[in-house]
Scaffold this motif. Structure first.
Motif, PDB file in Angstrom:
ATOM      1  N   TYR A 149       0.438  -0.696  -0.355  1.00 15.49           N
ATOM      2  CA  TYR A 149      -0.116   0.285   0.305  1.00 15.49           C
ATOM      3  C   TYR A 149       1.092   1.598  -0.631  1.00 15.49           C
ATOM      4  O   TYR A 149       0.399   2.038   0.112  1.00 15.49           O
TER       5      TYR A 149
ATOM      6  N   VAL B  25       0.189   7.761   0.847  1.00 17.87           N
ATOM      7  CA  VAL B  25      -0.965   7.174   1.832  1.00 17.87           C
ATOM      8  C   VAL B  25      -1.002   7.476   3.004  1.00 17.87           C
ATOM      9  O   VAL B  25       0.246   7.889   3.952  1.00 17.87           O
TER      10      VAL B  25
ATOM     11  N   ASP C 183      -5.985   5.482   5.789  1.00 18.52           N
ATOM     12  CA  ASP C 183      -6.258   4.815   4.772  1.00 18.52           C
ATOM     13  C   ASP C 183      -5.696   3.670   4.166  1.00 18.52           C
ATOM     14  O   ASP C 183      -6.174   3.038   4.226  1.00 18.52           O
TER      15      ASP C 183
ATOM     16  N   GLN D 162      -7.332   0.153   3.948  1.00 21.83           N
ATOM     17  CA  GLN D 162      -7.619  -0.770   2.923  1.00 21.83           C
ATOM     18  C   GLN D 162      -6.670  -1.982   3.795  1.00 21.83           C
ATOM     19  O   GLN D 162      -7.265  -3.263   3.397  1.00 21.83           O
TER      20      GLN D 162
ATOM     21  N   VAL E  91     -10.001  -4.300   5.081  1.00 22.82           N
ATOM     22  CA  VAL E  91     -10.343  -5.481   3.885  1.00 22.82           C
ATOM     23  C   VAL E  91      -9.784  -6.430   4.292  1.00 22.82           C
ATOM     24  O   VAL E  91     -10.529  -7.329   3.729  1.00 22.82           O
TER      25      VAL E  91
END
Length: 90
Positions: A44, A49, A53, A57, A60
């Protein structure tokens, strides 16, 4: 309005990652090995980022409370940043 800092991998970092661990370094420093979800976070970090965030992410794909994910992400970033592996922009 306060803008949250963003984090990204250092462009000079060399690395290898698997599902279980990440090995990374900025030459000529020795490599650092971290396990767990570090390789996901590293993926990521390919683009700037925010921590929010990153946590979203990660949430998930990792079954853990957001508070725990945030603590783990913050600890990982705190470990990688002094090694020159992560850049922070404020």
């Amino acid at each position: 309005m306060t803008v949250a800092p963003t984090y990204r991998r250092a462009p000079a970092a060399v690395w290898r990652a698997s599902r279980q661990f990440l090995v990374a370094a900025v030459p000529p420093a020795p490599p650092t090995r971290v396990s767990g979800s570090a390789s996901l976070v590293w993926a990521y970090l390919s683009e700037p980022v925010t921590i929010d965030d990153l946590v979203a992410q990660l949430g998930v794909v990792v079954d853990a409370p957001a508070e725990q994910l945030r603590a783990n992400v913050e600890a990982l970033l705190a470990q990688l940043q002094p090694l020159g592996l992560v850049e922070i922009r404020t």
